[in-house]
Design a protein around this motif. Structure first.
Motif, PDB file in Angstrom:
ATOM      1  N   ASP A  21       0.772  -1.167  -0.203  1.00 36.95           N
ATOM      2  CA  ASP A  21      -0.046   0.052   0.079  1.00 36.95           C
ATOM      3  C   ASP A  21       0.919   1.375   0.121  1.00 36.95           C
ATOM      4  O   ASP A  21       2.275   1.074  -0.031  1.00 36.95           O
ATOM      5  N   HIS A  22       0.290   2.514   0.293  1.00 36.05           N
ATOM      6  CA  HIS A  22       1.190   3.736   0.340  1.00 36.05           C
ATOM      7  C   HIS A  22       2.214   3.603   1.319  1.00 36.05           C
ATOM      8  O   HIS A  22       3.296   4.049   1.222  1.00 36.05           O
ATOM      9  N   ARG A  29      10.149   1.445  -3.196  1.00 42.49           N
ATOM     10  CA  ARG A  29      10.613   2.135  -4.147  1.00 42.49           C
ATOM     11  C   ARG A  29      12.222   2.756  -4.072  1.00 42.49           C
ATOM     12  O   ARG A  29      13.048   2.322  -4.862  1.00 42.49           O
ATOM     13  N   MET A  54      -2.628  -5.781  -2.719  1.00 32.50           N
ATOM     14  CA  MET A  54      -1.866  -4.582  -3.454  1.00 32.50           C
ATOM     15  C   MET A  54      -3.016  -3.502  -3.736  1.00 32.50           C
ATOM     16  O   MET A  54      -4.042  -4.113  -4.539  1.00 32.50           O
ATOM     17  N   SER A  56      -3.432   0.785  -5.602  1.00 27.81           N
ATOM     18  CA  SER A  56      -2.983   1.681  -6.489  1.00 27.81           C
ATOM     19  C   SER A  56      -1.723   2.059  -6.282  1.00 27.81           C
ATOM     20  O   SER A  56      -0.999   2.569  -7.192  1.00 27.81           O
ATOM     21  N   SER A  57      -1.389   2.087  -5.138  1.00 30.01           N
ATOM     22  CA  SER A  57       0.002   2.758  -4.708  1.00 30.01           C
ATOM     23  C   SER A  57       1.212   2.020  -5.214  1.00 30.01           C
ATOM     24  O   SER A  57       2.106   2.211  -5.804  1.00 30.01           O
ATOM     25  N   ILE A  59       0.955   0.079  -8.118  1.00 31.36           N
ATOM     26  CA  ILE A  59       0.776   0.341  -9.447  1.00 31.36           C
ATOM     27  C   ILE A  59       1.742   1.434  -9.791  1.00 31.36           C
ATOM     28  O   ILE A  59       2.371   1.571 -10.791  1.00 31.36           O
ATOM     29  N   GLY A  60       1.582   2.722  -8.776  1.00 33.11           N
ATOM     30  CA  GLY A  60       2.407   3.706  -9.138  1.00 33.11           C
ATOM     31  C   GLY A  60       4.018   3.500  -8.870  1.00 33.11           C
ATOM     32  O   GLY A  60       4.828   3.897  -9.956  1.00 33.11           O
ATOM     33  N   GLY A  64       6.452   3.615 -12.247  1.00 31.27           N
ATOM     34  CA  GLY A  64       7.570   4.445 -11.948  1.00 31.27           C
ATOM     35  C   GLY A  64       8.760   3.699 -12.308  1.00 31.27           C
ATOM     36  O   GLY A  64       9.694   4.266 -13.332  1.00 31.27           O
ATOM     37  N   ARG A  65       8.970   2.443 -12.214  1.00 34.27           N
ATOM     38  CA  ARG A  65      10.243   1.654 -12.406  1.00 34.27           C
ATOM     39  C   ARG A  65      10.466   1.350 -13.866  1.00 34.27           C
ATOM     40  O   ARG A  65      11.266   1.386 -14.602  1.00 34.27           O
ATOM     41  N   ASN A  68      11.476   4.621 -15.731  1.00 31.19           N
ATOM     42  CA  ASN A  68      13.036   4.742 -15.078  1.00 31.19           C
ATOM     43  C   ASN A  68      13.641   3.778 -16.119  1.00 31.19           C
ATOM     44  O   ASN A  68      14.876   4.098 -16.606  1.00 31.19           O
ATOM     45  N   SER A  92      -6.156  -2.071 -13.582  1.00 24.25           N
ATOM     46  CA  SER A  92      -5.286  -0.858 -14.068  1.00 24.25           C
ATOM     47  C   SER A  92      -4.605  -0.899 -15.316  1.00 24.25           C
ATOM     48  O   SER A  92      -4.227   0.059 -15.659  1.00 24.25           O
TER      49      SER A  92
END
Lengths: 103, 141
Positions: A21-22, A29, A54, A56-57, A59-60, A64-65, A68, A92
């Motif tokens: 989660d968030h 990360r 899991m 949506s955090s 998914i972010g 993000g990875r 990058n 998603s």
């Protein structure tokens, strides 16, 4: 919560935590990015074998990875998705962005 | 005779409470014998709404987030409420991939997840007055 990683020849497997989660996402990360940079990772694999939750955090973190590593010509995939994580990927649209390895 | 039950939680706007909130709601509805899939759907939706309140509603972690859960027969209603900043344009905020916090790598999928996993999602918000998210789902349908 500890995250586990295995590494071989430019490939990094991140064993995802039980719950993403968030609250968990930030550590995940930071640690993943540190390893990607330190070991010049070209192929990143998210292993969901231990993951039960899991949102949506997560998914972010994955998107993000992807961004990058994509800039550097690398690739990202996912494996060991249970039914729940498959549903999260489907809702998603993540399964269109990253390769999902068959179990 | 229909089952009726209600609970209210109030907690600090700290990220550590995201897990607590979804576990508490899952435990509360367990009595109604929901399927594992229904429990997971509700946990995900609660996690999204509570995370939004913590990230977007407040800057101060000592401010409070409230979660109210009502059961009436097979109908579950969950309200997640903050008294924080509020949302000026709810319609835009609910669009998939829209986020005001890209620097935090927010995916912008929060409301889309709530809508995907619950039967009904209603958002009442005004700048400076906070945000109330009302979500409903019929279990064992």
């Amino acid at each position: 919560m500890e995250n586990y990683y295995e590494r071989e020849k430019g490939s990094l497997t991140v064993v995802m935590p039980r719950e993403i989660d968030h609250h968990q996402a930030n550590q995940l990360r930071v640690e993943t990015d540190m390893l990607i940079e330190a070991y010049h990772v070209r192929h990143l694999v998210f292993d969901f074998s231990k993951t039960e939750f899991m949102d949506s955090s997560g998914i972010g973190v994955i998107i993000g990875r992807c961004k990058n590593l994509g800039y550097q010509g690398g690739e990202v995939s996912a494996k060991n998705l249970n039914d729940r994580i498959q549903k999260i990927f489907l809702v998603s649209g993540l399964q269109k962005i990253i390769k999902v390895e068959e179990n | 005779m229909q089952n009726r039950n209600q609970m209210k939680l109030e907690f600090d706007a700290r990220s550590v409470n995201e897990g607590f909130a979804r576990m508490a709601v899952a435990a509360f509805i367990a009595e109604e014998n929901p399927t594992l899939d229904e429990i997971s759907d509700i946990k995900t939706a609660v996690s999204e709404a509570v995370t939004n309140a913590i990230i977007h509603g407040y800057d101060d972690p000592e401010q409070k987030v409230a979660v109210i859960c009502k059961i009436e027969g097979r109908n579950v209603e969950i309200v997640v409420e903050d008294k924080g900043k509020g949302i000026a344009d709810v319609k835009t905020a609910m669009e998939p991939f829209y986020t005001t916090r890209p620097e935090l790598e927010r995916s912008g999928m929060g409301f889309a997840f709530m809508e995907a996993f619950m039967d009904e999602v209603q958002v009442i918000s005004a700048p400076g007055e906070g945000t109330k998210v009302i979500m409903r789902k019929k279990i064992g349908a």
